[in-house]
Design a protein around this motif. Structure first.
Motif, PDB file in Angstrom:
ATOM      1  N   ASP A  51       0.842  -1.207   0.000  1.00 59.81           N
ATOM      2  CA  ASP A  51       0.000   0.000   0.000  1.00 59.81           C
ATOM      3  C   ASP A  51       0.876   1.257   0.000  1.00 59.81           C
ATOM      4  O   ASP A  51       0.597   2.222  -0.701  1.00 59.81           O
ATOM      5  CB  ASP A  51      -0.916   0.045   1.227  1.00 59.81           C
ATOM      6  CG  ASP A  51      -1.802  -1.191   1.333  1.00 59.81           C
ATOM      7  OD1 ASP A  51      -2.337  -1.629   0.296  1.00 59.81           O
ATOM      8  OD2 ASP A  51      -1.955  -1.715   2.460  1.00 59.81           O
ATOM      9  N   VAL A  52       1.933   1.214   0.800  1.00 58.78           N
ATOM     10  CA  VAL A  52       2.857   2.346   0.899  1.00 58.78           C
ATOM     11  C   VAL A  52       3.566   2.541  -0.440  1.00 58.78           C
ATOM     12  O   VAL A  52       3.706   3.667  -0.922  1.00 58.78           O
ATOM     13  CB  VAL A  52       3.881   2.147   2.047  1.00 58.78           C
ATOM     14  CG1 VAL A  52       4.914   3.257   2.065  1.00 58.78           C
ATOM     15  CG2 VAL A  52       3.152   2.058   3.390  1.00 58.78           C
ATOM     16  N   ALA A  53       3.984   1.447  -1.064  1.00 62.20           N
ATOM     17  CA  ALA A  53       4.667   1.513  -2.363  1.00 62.20           C
ATOM     18  C   ALA A  53       3.759   2.175  -3.406  1.00 62.20           C
ATOM     19  O   ALA A  53       4.188   3.078  -4.137  1.00 62.20           O
ATOM     20  CB  ALA A  53       5.072   0.117  -2.829  1.00 62.20           C
ATOM     21  N   ARG A  54       2.509   1.751  -3.460  1.00 66.64           N
ATOM     22  CA  ARG A  54       1.543   2.336  -4.410  1.00 66.64           C
ATOM     23  C   ARG A  54       1.313   3.813  -4.120  1.00 66.64           C
ATOM     24  O   ARG A  54       1.332   4.642  -5.022  1.00 66.64           O
ATOM     25  CB  ARG A  54       0.207   1.600  -4.330  1.00 66.64           C
ATOM     26  CG  ARG A  54       0.074   0.558  -5.389  1.00 66.64           C
ATOM     27  CD  ARG A  54      -1.350   0.006  -5.475  1.00 66.64           C
ATOM     28  NE  ARG A  54      -1.241  -1.445  -5.525  1.00 66.64           N
ATOM     29  CZ  ARG A  54      -1.711  -2.273  -4.604  1.00 66.64           C
ATOM     30  NH1 ARG A  54      -2.345  -1.827  -3.562  1.00 66.64           N
ATOM     31  NH2 ARG A  54      -1.554  -3.560  -4.736  1.00 66.64           N
ATOM     32  N   TYR A  55       1.079   4.124  -2.863  1.00 65.15           N
ATOM     33  CA  TYR A  55       0.777   5.497  -2.448  1.00 65.15           C
ATOM     34  C   TYR A  55       1.922   6.456  -2.787  1.00 65.15           C
ATOM     35  O   TYR A  55       1.707   7.555  -3.250  1.00 65.15           O
ATOM     36  CB  TYR A  55       0.487   5.518  -0.946  1.00 65.15           C
ATOM     37  CG  TYR A  55       0.215   6.892  -0.375  1.00 65.15           C
ATOM     38  CD1 TYR A  55      -1.048   7.476  -0.495  1.00 65.15           C
ATOM     39  CD2 TYR A  55       1.208   7.611   0.281  1.00 65.15           C
ATOM     40  CE1 TYR A  55      -1.307   8.734   0.029  1.00 65.15           C
ATOM     41  CE2 TYR A  55       0.957   8.868   0.815  1.00 65.15           C
ATOM     42  CZ  TYR A  55      -0.307   9.425   0.676  1.00 65.15           C
ATOM     43  OH  TYR A  55      -0.561  10.674   1.192  1.00 65.15           O
ATOM     44  N   MET A  56       3.163   6.006  -2.541  1.00 63.56           N
ATOM     45  CA  MET A  56       4.323   6.866  -2.745  1.00 63.56           C
ATOM     46  C   MET A  56       4.905   6.779  -4.150  1.00 63.56           C
ATOM     47  O   MET A  56       5.753   7.573  -4.526  1.00 63.56           O
ATOM     48  CB  MET A  56       5.415   6.527  -1.726  1.00 63.56           C
ATOM     49  CG  MET A  56       5.011   6.863  -0.299  1.00 63.56           C
ATOM     50  SD  MET A  56       6.321   6.503   0.894  1.00 63.56           S
ATOM     51  CE  MET A  56       7.514   7.791   0.508  1.00 63.56           C
ATOM     52  N   GLY A  57       4.452   5.775  -4.913  1.00 62.87           N
ATOM     53  CA  GLY A  57       4.981   5.604  -6.270  1.00 62.87           C
ATOM     54  C   GLY A  57       6.429   5.126  -6.270  1.00 62.87           C
ATOM     55  O   GLY A  57       7.233   5.535  -7.102  1.00 62.87           O
ATOM     56  N   VAL A  58       6.753   4.251  -5.297  1.00 64.17           N
ATOM     57  CA  VAL A  58       8.105   3.688  -5.218  1.00 64.17           C
ATOM     58  C   VAL A  58       8.028   2.165  -5.304  1.00 64.17           C
ATOM     59  O   VAL A  58       6.954   1.591  -5.211  1.00 64.17           O
ATOM     60  CB  VAL A  58       8.826   4.113  -3.902  1.00 64.17           C
ATOM     61  CG1 VAL A  58       9.030   5.611  -3.848  1.00 64.17           C
ATOM     62  CG2 VAL A  58       8.058   3.643  -2.672  1.00 64.17           C
ATOM     63  N   SER A  59       9.179   1.538  -5.467  1.00 65.79           N
ATOM     64  CA  SER A  59       9.203   0.084  -5.604  1.00 65.79           C
ATOM     65  C   SER A  59       9.012  -0.597  -4.251  1.00 65.79           C
ATOM     66  O   SER A  59       9.318  -0.025  -3.210  1.00 65.79           O
ATOM     67  CB  SER A  59      10.529  -0.367  -6.224  1.00 65.79           C
ATOM     68  OG  SER A  59      11.587  -0.158  -5.305  1.00 65.79           O
ATOM     69  N   LYS A  60       8.541  -1.833  -4.306  1.00 63.16           N
ATOM     70  CA  LYS A  60       8.352  -2.629  -3.089  1.00 63.16           C
ATOM     71  C   LYS A  60       9.690  -2.822  -2.357  1.00 63.16           C
ATOM     72  O   LYS A  60       9.740  -2.679  -1.141  1.00 63.16           O
ATOM     73  CB  LYS A  60       7.692  -3.967  -3.457  1.00 63.16           C
ATOM     74  CG  LYS A  60       7.370  -4.847  -2.283  1.00 63.16           C
ATOM     75  CD  LYS A  60       5.908  -4.802  -1.916  1.00 63.16           C
ATOM     76  CE  LYS A  60       5.479  -5.854  -0.929  1.00 63.16           C
ATOM     77  NZ  LYS A  60       6.341  -6.203   0.158  1.00 63.16           N
TER      78      LYS A  60
END
Length: 123
Positions: free
Chosen positions: A29-38
């Motif tokens: 969820d954090v990766a999606r929200y911030m637009g960064v990789s897992k």
């Protein structure tokens, strides 16, 4: 308490915002929200857990510790304040958002409190 880098504050802020929105938060969820990789999130989570800012339960849900919540709320408060200030001054919202994200990390707590008090008096 370990000093956090701006990116660490951003991750804590993201967890806080996502918790407010949906209650439970996972790294994805954090990766999606911030637009960064897992993998970036996994690295940040490991660092934040080590620093005592974050914990992860057996279902891989992220939880802010008391210290982590405090940092996240301070960062988020600055973010909202500067975004509002810039938008009110006529800055395009996307630019205001991006600039607020930079400003929230460089201003001292003392300067921020003085600025906020001064702005609150003018309302």
């Amino acid at each position: 308490m370990k000093k956090l880098h701006a990116s660490g504050e951003d991750y804590l802020e993201a967890v806080l915002v996502l918790q407010k929105e949906r209650g439970m938060v996972r790294s994805v969820d954090v990766a999606r929200y911030m637009g960064v990789s897992k993998p970036s999130v996994c690295h940040a989570v490991a660092t934040l857990k080590e620093g005592g800012f974050l914990s992860m339960d057996e279902d891989f849900f992220l939880r802010l510790t008391n210290v982590g919540r405090e940092v996240a709320e301070q960062t988020y408060e600055k973010h909202c304040f500067f975004t509002r200030l810039l938008v009110d001054a006529g800055v395009e919202p996307k630019t205001a958002e991006r600039d607020a994200c930079r400003m929230e990390h460089v201003i001292s707590e003392s300067s921020f409190r003085h600025l906020k008090q001064n702005m609150d008096k003018k309302k």
